[in-house]
Structure formats: structure tokens, C-alpha cells
Design an enzyme around this catalytic site. Sequence first.
Site, PDB file in Angstrom:
ATOM      1  N   LYS A  20      -9.739   2.395  -2.842  1.00 23.98           N
ATOM      2  CA  LYS A  20     -10.062   1.827  -1.531  1.00 23.98           C
ATOM      3  C   LYS A  20     -11.473   2.219  -1.092  1.00 23.98           C
ATOM      4  O   LYS A  20     -11.828   3.397  -1.064  1.00 23.98           O
ATOM      5  CB  LYS A  20      -9.030   2.309  -0.513  1.00 23.98           C
TER       6      LYS A  20
ATOM      7  N   GLU B 222       0.838  -1.205   0.000  1.00 23.68           N
ATOM      8  CA  GLU B 222       0.000   0.000   0.000  1.00 23.68           C
ATOM      9  C   GLU B 222       0.874   1.256   0.000  1.00 23.68           C
ATOM     10  O   GLU B 222       1.833   1.371   0.755  1.00 23.68           O
ATOM     11  CB  GLU B 222      -0.898  -0.009   1.241  1.00 23.68           C
TER      12      GLU B 222
ATOM     13  N   CYS C 248      -5.702  -2.830   2.214  1.00 24.02           N
ATOM     14  CA  CYS C 248      -5.561  -2.768   3.663  1.00 24.02           C
ATOM     15  C   CYS C 248      -6.882  -2.921   4.412  1.00 24.02           C
ATOM     16  O   CYS C 248      -7.345  -4.042   4.576  1.00 24.02           O
ATOM     17  CB  CYS C 248      -4.846  -1.475   4.063  1.00 24.02           C
TER      18      CYS C 248
END
Length: 302
Positions: free
Chosen positions: A118, A45, A168
Site C-alpha cells: 500500500k 483488505e 483501500c
Amino acid sequence: MKFPKVQLALVQMRDAGSKTASIAAATTWIERAAAEGAQVICLQELFATCYPCQAEDHTMFDLAESIPGPTTDALAELARRLEVVIVCPMFEKRAAGVYHNTVAVLDADGTIAGIYRKMHIPDDPLYYEKFYFTPGDAGQPRASVGPDKPNGFNVISTRYAKLGVGICWDQWYPEAARLFALAGADILLYPTAIGWIDEEKEEFGAGQLDAWMTSMRAHAIANGIFVGAPNRVGIEGRVEFWGNSFIVSPRGEVIAKANSADDAIVTAECSLEEMDVVRTHWPFLRDRRVDAYGDLTRRFID
């Protein structure tokens, strides 16, 4: 052409101090992974910069860039030269005031195969991501989806495999993993920046790491799918990123793993034919009661 076996590599590395140095370091790792036979290579990330979210600091927005832009251009040329797929997580400036935590998937010919932004944005001590990142787009008509028009949890098709890529905090949500699997992903990837906070490590550190791995192993089992999670390593500010990048089989077995301290490449062969074997012996997809899950779209069942 169908590739029944895909060589997956995860790059675990520390912040190199600048975007130029980080791209150079990633290039070295990617070249090494490709020389060892990797076909799909996933970076961590926000790989090209420090982790910017430990404080609400407007100067950190200067780290962001557009897609395409200098970082994707550099890695696209590398992907084309090496004929590998590169999963490139980065801090994206989409428009004035609209920033995302994004992955650009670069296909083996250097083109952008797809983009994922994300969807789940955390707001925890030293992880103040809501200050920086707009959540990814969901709900666009599927016909409008393309490399520059990502839509929720759609799969990105590449030369070697169909990839479901979360980032994540997305890795904790079984709904996201399921949607990627139902859309036809061969491999789930979760580029990550997670670690220990100094004052919490002694009491909670082992449990936090175990929960992180267990969550993604469960996604692999429940969906009969390969999962890979490359994580940062090294100390930045008050966070010690815990590495432990790993690859999991559709049975939930950890088939490759790094340690918590060193830069590393984690590689494993993913036999995509194994997914059918696992799914017919553990037929979780067959036995889903899709008629009974409507309440999943509610925030809470009062």
C-alpha cells in the site's frame, strides 16, 4: 494464451475472530466462487485478521507475518488446486520494525505472481495506519522488479489477466489508477476496509458511501478499465464496515454489487475486448497532454 473474457469474483466477509477461522472462511468462499466459474478471486483488505488500526496498540504487530508464510502457503495451495488467481491482502512483516499493508497475488499454479504494498497510508480517527504500516516502495529500477521486489504501481501478470492492485486509501487517487492503466492493467482491484463511525453515520453516511463508489467509477471511466472493490462487512469496535463490494465496467456502470450487511460473493464477467471499444469511443488516453503534466510531481503549486 489470451483470455478475452475473465470471470471476476470479490469476496465480502466479516472478521471470523481468528486468523485460522478467517482463512477457513475465505477458503469456503473461494471454493464456492471457483465452482461458479470464477478465475480471478479477490479478498478484502487484511482479510485474515481483525482490522487492527482502531488504536495504536503494539500487540497488534503480532498479527503480521512474512511472505511467503502460513497464509500465502495455504492460499497458494488452494489457487493451485482450483486453478484460480487469488488476490490475498494481508498484514506483512517484512523485517524487524518494517511492516506493510500488502497484497500477494497468487497465480493459478500456486506461485506468487507479484506483491503490492500500500502506497498511500491514512491517519484518520479509528484508522491509525501510519502507526503500523510503512508506505510501499517506489522508484526502484524497473529491471529489478519481480514477485519479491514490488515497485510502485506496476501491473501484476497472471494466467487470466493483468492486474493493477491498490489497497483501500489508494482508491481515492486518480494518479495511481492512471499509472496502473498505463502499465497495461486489464482490471483494477481495490481490496478495502472502510465503514461508518457510529456518531457520523446518520449525518454523513450516505454521502461517504456515494463518494467511495463515485471515486472508483470515475477511475473506470477515465481509464476505460474494469474496477473491482471488495470491502469488509460487520461491526468491529466503533466501525461498521459498510460492505457494498462492487464491480464496474469500463463505462463506469455498476455491473455487480453486494449489500451493506451480508457476507457475499460478487461476480461479473469482464470482457477485456470491451476496453478497446470504450477507449476508442472515449479516447481519453489518446488526448492526454503528457507534455504539460510535469507539475503533478509537485506537492502544491504555489
